[in-house]
Enzyme design. Structure first.
Site, PDB file in Angstrom:
ATOM      1  N   HIS A   1      -6.273 -17.970   5.886  1.00 28.89           N
ATOM      2  CA  HIS A   1      -7.330 -18.346   6.737  1.00 28.89           C
ATOM      3  C   HIS A   1      -8.582 -17.431   6.141  1.00 28.89           C
ATOM      4  O   HIS A   1      -8.551 -16.630   5.300  1.00 28.89           O
ATOM      5  CB  HIS A   1      -6.930 -17.939   8.133  1.00 28.89           C
ATOM      6  CG  HIS A   1      -6.549 -16.126   8.122  1.00 28.89           C
ATOM      7  ND1 HIS A   1      -7.273 -15.223   7.994  1.00 28.89           N
ATOM      8  CD2 HIS A   1      -5.215 -15.525   7.912  1.00 28.89           C
ATOM      9  CE1 HIS A   1      -6.913 -13.965   8.108  1.00 28.89           C
ATOM     10  NE2 HIS A   1      -5.578 -14.152   8.153  1.00 28.89           N
TER      11      HIS A   1
ATOM     12  N   CYS B   1      -0.544 -12.729   5.935  1.00 32.51           N
ATOM     13  CA  CYS B   1      -1.315 -13.768   5.684  1.00 32.51           C
ATOM     14  C   CYS B   1      -2.228 -13.774   4.380  1.00 32.51           C
ATOM     15  O   CYS B   1      -2.428 -12.407   3.996  1.00 32.51           O
ATOM     16  CB  CYS B   1      -2.255 -14.301   6.840  1.00 32.51           C
ATOM     17  SG  CYS B   1      -1.199 -14.634   8.335  1.00 32.51           S
TER      18      CYS B   1
END
Length: 205
Positions: free
Chosen positions: A156, A172
């Site tokens: 992301h 992440c």
């Protein structure tokens, strides 16, 4: 619904032996694909690199030791983006597919995140709408596994460039917003994603 703790256990067991391809340890810089007119020496910019040994095109490979994400291309080339990765205790190696893509995604912290840091995350338990202040940034790729579905891991964006090339996240991989937009437009749903174990290469300077 599988919780993150059970997912981490199953992923670690399933990811054993995920070796780092030697071809990702040496690259030749060709150009900056996002801003071709910019000097190649611009340290944090993505680069078109030539791999020592070809890999199938259309795959993502994240090598945490050098904070690099590679999007493989035909003819033995790849785009290399610098990323921030998960903190040591939270980073998970494994094989995934891009199961979904979202622009300016909403975000809800996982139960484990709230339990670890309630003062920071509990106020967002009902979620945060997408936007410039959202932790997922401008774009997100959602990582899935068979029999599990959504693993809660994402590739992301972020509006905090100082977190790139650091071990910062809850698991992440993050890119700055302009670069995740560039990557997002290239990567179709269904693409293979490989997150390699830490400690396979010397840490990036």
């Amino acid at each position: 619904m599988i919780d993150r703790r059970r997912f981490m256990m199953s992923t670690v067991l399933g990811a054993s032996g995920l070796a780092l391809p030697t071809l990702l340890s040496a690259q030749e810089v060709v150009t900056d694909p996002v801003a071709p007119e910019a000097p190649v020496a611009r340290d944090m910019s993505p680069k078109l690199v030539r791999l020592d040994n070809p890999m199938p095109a259309g795959q993502i490979h994240v090598v945490p030791d050098v904070y690099s994400l590679y999007w493989t291309l035909p003819n033995g080339e790849a785009l290399r983006y610098y990323v921030g990765v998960g903190r040591d205790a939270l980073y998970i190696a494994g094989e995934f597919t891009v199961g979904a893509k979202k622009e300016w995604p909403s975000w809800t912290p996982t139960k484990d995140m709230i339990e670890r840091e309630p003062d920071h995350y509990a106020k967002y338990k009902d979620g945060m709408p997408g936007g410039p202040d959202n932790p997922l940034g401008a774009r997100a790729l959602y990582l899935f596994q068979p029999q599990i579905g959504d693993t809660f891991l994402r590739i992301h964006g972020t509006n905090k460039p100082d977190t790139i090339r650091t071990d910062v996240s809850n698991g992440c991989a993050r890119l700055v917003n302009d670069q995740v937009i560039d990557l997002y437009d290239r990567v179709p749903v269904g693409s293979a994603v490989f997150l390699y174990e830490k400690g396979l290469l010397p840490k990036a300077a």
